[in-house]
Design a protein around this motif. Structure first.
Motif, PDB file in Angstrom:
ATOM      1  N   ASN A   1      13.671 -79.228  44.221  1.00  0.00           N
ATOM      2  CA  ASN A   1      13.780 -77.898  44.826  1.00  0.00           C
ATOM      3  C   ASN A   1      12.376 -77.535  45.081  1.00  0.00           C
ATOM      4  OD1 ASN A   1      12.702 -77.113  42.251  1.00  0.00           O
ATOM      5  ND2 ASN A   1      14.415 -75.970  41.663  1.00  0.00           N
ATOM      6  N   GLU A   2      12.021 -76.035  45.717  1.00  0.00           N
ATOM      7  CA  GLU A   2      10.929 -75.552  46.078  1.00  0.00           C
ATOM      8  C   GLU A   2       9.911 -75.575  44.930  1.00  0.00           C
ATOM      9  OE1 GLU A   2      10.533 -72.454  48.795  1.00  0.00           O
ATOM     10  OE2 GLU A   2      12.270 -73.022  49.926  1.00  0.00           O
ATOM     11  N   PHE A   3      10.618 -75.142  43.562  1.00  0.00           N
ATOM     12  CA  PHE A   3       9.622 -75.134  42.420  1.00  0.00           C
ATOM     13  C   PHE A   3       9.290 -76.391  42.165  1.00  0.00           C
ATOM     14  CE2 PHE A   3      11.053 -70.718  42.555  1.00  0.00           C
ATOM     15  CZ  PHE A   3       9.925 -70.062  42.097  1.00  0.00           C
ATOM     16  N   ALA A   4       9.752 -77.595  42.386  1.00  0.00           N
ATOM     17  CA  ALA A   4       9.307 -78.808  42.030  1.00  0.00           C
ATOM     18  C   ALA A   4       8.030 -78.962  42.917  1.00  0.00           C
ATOM     19  CB  ALA A   4      10.523 -79.871  42.423  1.00  0.00           C
ATOM     20  N   GLN A   5       8.211 -78.566  44.123  1.00  0.00           N
ATOM     21  CA  GLN A   5       6.798 -78.735  45.017  1.00  0.00           C
ATOM     22  C   GLN A   5       5.884 -77.682  44.368  1.00  0.00           C
ATOM     23  OE1 GLN A   5       8.178 -77.323  48.680  1.00  0.00           O
ATOM     24  NE2 GLN A   5       9.824 -78.825  49.052  1.00  0.00           N
ATOM     25  N   MET A   6       6.168 -76.642  43.784  1.00  0.00           N
ATOM     26  CA  MET A   6       5.090 -75.849  43.215  1.00  0.00           C
ATOM     27  C   MET A   6       4.555 -76.514  41.878  1.00  0.00           C
ATOM     28  SD  MET A   6       5.047 -73.863  40.260  1.00  0.00           S
ATOM     29  CE  MET A   6       4.068 -72.426  39.536  1.00  0.00           C
ATOM     30  N   ALA A   7       5.262 -77.382  41.226  1.00  0.00           N
ATOM     31  CA  ALA A   7       4.972 -78.126  39.809  1.00  0.00           C
ATOM     32  C   ALA A   7       4.079 -79.184  40.448  1.00  0.00           C
ATOM     33  CB  ALA A   7       6.073 -78.409  39.021  1.00  0.00           C
TER      34      ALA A   7
END
Length: 557
Positions: free
Chosen positions: A74-80
């Motif tokens: 998900n998008e927060f995987a991109q954030m991580a």
């Protein structure tokens, strides 16, 4: 119990003696996290000022993977991944006239690569890596790691591979190792998107040796392992992670690819209730709250007790998608009827609370500007909508289904209800379907929704990049939810990517915009703000194209 508390897991009432044991066990940082998460998040009894080198962020969701290349990340995987991994290059920043700071697409700066050369008219790029860079496990970063990581990105398929293709990076044969600290990219044709495409979240450098220890015949790129484990060398490493609850980022003190971050630790907590996330911010129990409803940001901004920063998302469009391969939306007249029927003003006021700019009501006599996004020439006109439906053979209306993302219900549900009520006036009966956020990406990919509310923002600020992801029939990515394909537009998208003459380029973009707005597979509604709310002592926020916090620049007074 103290170890559990130090990770910020609040699951029981804490006695004074227990707190004393925590104090004896851990530093002030871990104690603060334990006490605040327990008392502040569960009971709301006590407010403790956060240490200057610790940031507490709350969001509705967190990463479902530590590797943005993993399927369904998900998008927060991109954030991580942005925090955990290095890329070869990055961008500088600029200050806007209103004082907001954002990344500067015109400034390319070193990250893992300390320098680079562009040769052969742009077809050859040579990057010189930092000799002292290491991964989080202490092993050196080499050009072999970079090549393996790029090979991986163009080979795993799905979103990462399409993203690499946006910069003409499609084949492992394009990547080569010159020596231990020199990496080369060879392109079939010079592409203006190649260099900026290297600064987005996808082409990050993975610890090859560590990842391959966990590769299998079925998973040669070790995606299963990296989705759960840190294989990076970026400015932060994983301190702990409990999916669905929280992730803790600890500063990597041996990071060499930029200035040492001011923050030693960042805790991202997942809290489903937006009301709770807002209350925690207003009480001072957390430093940053993201993903609040537009109504909350509007009210917080008006109150002035915390800082609310709203930056128009670059290359973004919030819209209603109409699947052109499904009846009755295979008829352009029906799609245009919907575009004339939407209750735009009500959506802006009652669903978005004006946290964005309108993308409707443009001058019908003027050509479209050579930029993106642009406002459409549609406005609410039910008489025109009825006439178009009658002309298409749907004078009595029809029944259809509208899908919304449950992770965006605070905006999309009131918007869907407004649309449902409005379309009844022209005989269209809509049934609303809510799709769980965890299933939304797969639902988009299925291309099975007749209507849906959606948005897309481009990491690269070029109109043709937006079109590549959302309108290109040859690419037909997951974000082309309308399942739209137009050979004429596909050719123009390709021409725009490689056109070097400014006047010719502008003419192509204007023509592309005209086709998209006339065919209207997606009805533009608004250009949204990327909103974030934070305590007044949080400094250094920079808007980035991925819309998430860049922890490297954040500090606290």
């Amino acid at each position: 119990m103290s170890a559990t508390l130090a990770e910020g897991v609040a699951s029981m009432v804490i006695s004074k003696s227990a707190i004393a044991r925590v104090q004896a066990y851990r530093s002030h940082t871990s104690l603060w996290i334990a006490a605040t998460m327990s008392f502040g998040l569960l009971h709301g009894i006590a407010h403790a000022e956060t240490p200057k080198d610790v940031l507490i962020e709350v969001a509705e969701h967190g990463p479902n993977s530590l590797d943005a290349m993993a399927p369904a990340a998900n998008e927060f995987a991109q954030m991580a991944s942005w925090q955990l991994y290095d890329r070869l290059i990055t961008h500088g920043t600029k200050t806007l006239p209103d004082g907001k700071v954002m990344y500067d697409a015109t400034k390319i700066q070193p990250e893992l690569a300390k320098g680079w050369e562009i040769q052969d008219g742009g077809k050859t790029l040579i990057f010189h890596l930092r000799e002292d860079a290491t991964f989080h496990d202490g092993s050196p970063v080499t050009a072999d790691d970079v090549k393996w990581s790029f090979d991986r990105a163009v080979s795993v398929g799905g979103f990462p591979t399409v993203q690499m293709a946006a910069g003409s990076l499609t084949d492992p044969k394009q990547f080569s190792v010159v020596d231990a600290h020199t990496f080369k990219i060879t392109l079939p044709v010079a592409d203006k998107l190649t260099l900026p495409d290297l600064a987005v979240p996808v082409p990050y450098v993975v610890n090859k040796k560590l990842a391959l220890q966990h590769a299998t015949n079925d998973d040669p790129w070790a995606l299963k392992w990296t989705s759960l484990n840190d294989a990076g060398g970026g400015p932060f490493k994983v301190g702990s992670w409990k999916s669905g609850d929280r992730i803790v980022f600890d500063r990597f003190d041996n990071w060499k690819s930029g200035p040492t971050p001011a923050l030693k630790r960042v805790v991202l907590r997942e809290i489903a209730s937006p009301g709770t996330r807002r209350a925690l911010l207003e009480k001072g129990d957390v430093d940053v709250s993201v993903g609040l409803p537009p109504k909350d940001y509007a009210e917080l901004a008006a109150a002035g007790k915390v800082n609310v920063i709203g930056t128009l998302m670059q290359n973004e469009q919030f819209n209603v998608d109409l699947n052109v391969t499904m009846k009755p939306f295979d008829d352009k007249r029906v799609r245009q009827a919907i575009a004339y029927a939407l209750p735009y003003d009500s959506i802006m006021k009652q669903a978005l609370y004006q946290r964005g700019e309108p993308l409707f009501g443009a001058d019908p006599s003027a050509p479209y500007a050579p930029k993106w996004p642009v406002a459409s020439k549609y406005n609410t006109d039910l008489d025109k909508a009825k006439a178009l439906l009658k002309d298409a053979g749907y004078a009595d209306g029809f029944k259809t289904d509208l899908y919304i993302d449950m992770s965006q219900t605070t905006v999309q549900e009131p918007m869907a209800l407004l649309i449902q009520e409005q379309l009844k006036k022209i005989g269209i009966s809509i049934e609303i379907h809510k799709v769980p956020g965890s299933e939304w990406f797969a639902k988009m990919g299925s291309k099975s929704m007749p209507m849906d509310i959606n948005y897309f923002y481009g990491w690269l600020d070029y109109p043709e990049y937006f079109y590549f992801w959302t309108y290109d029939g040859k690419n037909n990515s997951v974000f082309n939810t309308a399942n739209y394909s137009n050979p004429e537009l596909d050719k123009l998208i390709e021409q725009a990517r490689f056109e070097s003459d400014p006047k010719a380029y502008d003419a192509i973009i204007t023509k592309m915009n005209g086709i998209a707005m006339d065919d209207v597979p997606r009805v533009p509604v608004a250009h949204l703000y990327s909103d974030i709310a934070m305590q007044k002592n949080v400094k250094g926020y920079v808007y980035w194209f991925h819309t998430h916090l860049d922890l490297k620049s954040i500090s606290k007074e």
